[in-house]
Design a protein around this motif. Structure first.
Motif, short mmCIF file in Angstrom:
data_model
loop_
_atom_site.label_atom_id
_atom_site.label_comp_id
_atom_site.label_asym_id
_atom_site.label_seq_id
_atom_site.Cartn_x
_atom_site.Cartn_y
_atom_site.Cartn_z
N MET A 108 0.88 -1.28 -0.07
CA MET A 108 0.10 0.12 0.01
C MET A 108 0.75 1.13 0.10
SD MET A 108 -2.98 -1.47 2.48
CE MET A 108 -3.95 0.04 2.57
N LEU A 109 0.30 2.33 -0.62
CA LEU A 109 1.06 3.56 -0.43
C LEU A 109 0.15 4.40 0.58
CD1 LEU A 109 1.17 4.27 -4.48
CD2 LEU A 109 2.90 3.18 -3.07
N PRO A 110 0.76 5.56 0.95
CA PRO A 110 0.29 6.29 1.94
C PRO A 110 -0.95 6.80 1.48
CG PRO A 110 2.52 6.92 1.91
CD PRO A 110 2.22 5.84 0.94
N ALA A 111 -1.32 7.25 0.23
CA ALA A 111 -2.66 7.55 -0.09
C ALA A 111 -3.78 6.57 0.02
CB ALA A 111 -2.53 8.20 -1.63
N ASP A 112 -3.37 5.18 -0.26
CA ASP A 112 -4.25 4.14 -0.21
C ASP A 112 -4.61 3.64 1.48
OD1 ASP A 112 -3.58 3.35 -2.72
OD2 ASP A 112 -1.99 2.02 -2.08
N VAL A 113 -3.58 4.09 2.17
CA VAL A 113 -4.05 4.02 3.73
C VAL A 113 -4.81 5.14 4.04
CG1 VAL A 113 -2.64 4.04 5.85
CG2 VAL A 113 -1.57 2.79 3.98
N THR A 114 -4.75 6.12 3.68
CA THR A 114 -5.56 7.20 3.93
C THR A 114 -7.13 7.14 3.65
OG1 THR A 114 -3.72 8.90 3.91
CG2 THR A 114 -5.84 9.78 3.74
N GLU A 115 -7.09 6.64 2.34
CA GLU A 115 -8.44 6.32 1.92
C GLU A 115 -8.93 5.52 2.55
OE1 GLU A 115 -8.62 4.65 -2.09
OE2 GLU A 115 -10.79 5.25 -2.20
#
Ligand SMILES: C[C@H](O)CC(=O)C(=O)O
Ligand SMILES: [Mn+2]
Length: 338
Positions: free
Chosen positions: A170-177
């Protein structure tokens, strides 16, 4: 910001790294150090959870219940936690684990298969366990689907539900979403478990906290499957720097890595991965080249190397001010530094 609860999985996810060969003595040593460091949940056992010791996943030379008893015998305040993957382990296995001293369980399923955890989560709650739903390989489902599955775990009675980045994909943006959506739609706390395959375990853990997760996983020196987990030692340093409230002590967590875990790993021919010298320089905000001088001063004045570096950082020391290292060490030795 809400208080963060730390789960350390050195003795469970980290078991993958030593082919599931942590002995009861190893477990007692590391679990005691983690407990004293203030970690909230200490996960132990075979890397694939209860009764994972099979030809499929790799045999452990040690009896699972002896390992649980060893942890329960030394842990005073943390929850002694086991992993249960329905289909590998059963409700009966969990009952035995509870008799041996387990006080919490993480019931893990593939991210799209929370249904198979219903019986196990309900049974765990009846046993009085702190019960965590653990949705693995979360990168393989979109945020909406992760939410649907997490809601099922919540409805079965889970106390916390985890978004688990099993593959470190996962990328940080995936985690945030994903975490934001869970946070907005669930009433129970959200957890995040990361692997460092893309070098993003710390960044992703920060993203998870910023999006509302309050249960975060790590392992000492990042020990764990693949590229390893988020290093607990680094996590504690970063959370301190972020001003987050949590229960762990940085020095004691670092000592758990170097004094408890490292000798255990060495006896198995494995080297720990995190460079704690580099960690403390980053934490203090000083040049890494201060390390050598600070180490000598530490030995000369009998003071903790970390105290010297942190005080130098507080004084905003820069290159060219190496003479200050001795002065600071001397002042610490004489209790002149607050
Ligand atoms: C069985 C896995 O090792 C569980 C886990 O830690 C993950 O999915 O990540
Ligand atoms: Mn894992």
């Amino acid at each position: 910001m809400a208080k963060i609860y730390l789960t350390d999985t050195t003795l469970r996810d980290g078991s993958h790294t030593v082919s599931h060969q942590f002995s009861p003595e190893d477990v007692a040593k590391v679990a005691k150090a983690l407990d004293e460091a203030g970690i909230d949940l200490i996960e132990i056992g075979h890397g694939d959870g209860l009764t994972g010791s099979t030809i499929n996943y790799g045999f452990s030379n040690y009896k699972e219940l002896d390992v649980i008893r060893a942890a329960a015998g030394v842990v005073k305040r943390a929850k002694v936690t086991v992993l249960l993957i329905p289909g590998i382990g059963s409700v009966e296995d969990l009952e035995e684990a509870v008799h041996a001293g387990a006080t919490a369980v993480r019931v893990a399923t593939h991210v799209t298969e929370a249904d198979v955890a219903e019986q196990h989560i309900k049974a765990a709650k009846k046993m009085g366990l702190w019960t965590v739903g653990f949705l693995m390989m979360a990168h393989m489902a979109d945020a909406e689907r992760v939410l649907q599955e997490a809601k099922k775990m919540e409805s079965y009675g889970a106390d916390v539900v985890y978004c688990t980045d099993s593959a470190g994909a996962m990328l940080p943006a995936d985690v945030t979403e994903k975490i934001s959506l869970l946070k907005a739609n669930l009433s129970i706390p959200i957890g995040f478990h990361s692997h460092n395959n893309l070098g993003l375990a710390i960044a992703n853990s920060i993203a998870a906290v910023d999006a509302g997760a309050t249960y975060i996983d790590g392992s000492l020196s990042g020990l764990g499957a693949g590229a390893g987990n988020t290093p607990t030692d680094t996590l504690v340093a970063v959370f301190n720097r972020m001003g987050l409230e949590h229960g762990a002590d940085l020095y004691k967590t670092m000592d758990a890595s170097t004094e408890a875990l490292a000798p255990v790993l060495l006896s198995k021919g494995v080297t720990a991965q995190t460079n704690l010298d580099a960690l403390i320089c980053g934490y203090a905000g000083v040049y890494s080249s201060f390390m050598l001088h600070a180490r000598r001063a530490s030995a000369r004045f009998g003071v903790d190397l970390r105290d010297i570096l942190i005080e130098l950082g507080r004084r905003r020391a820069v290159g060219g001010q190496e003479d200050w290292i001795i002065e600071v060490a001397n002042e610490i030795a004489q209790n002149k530094v607050k």
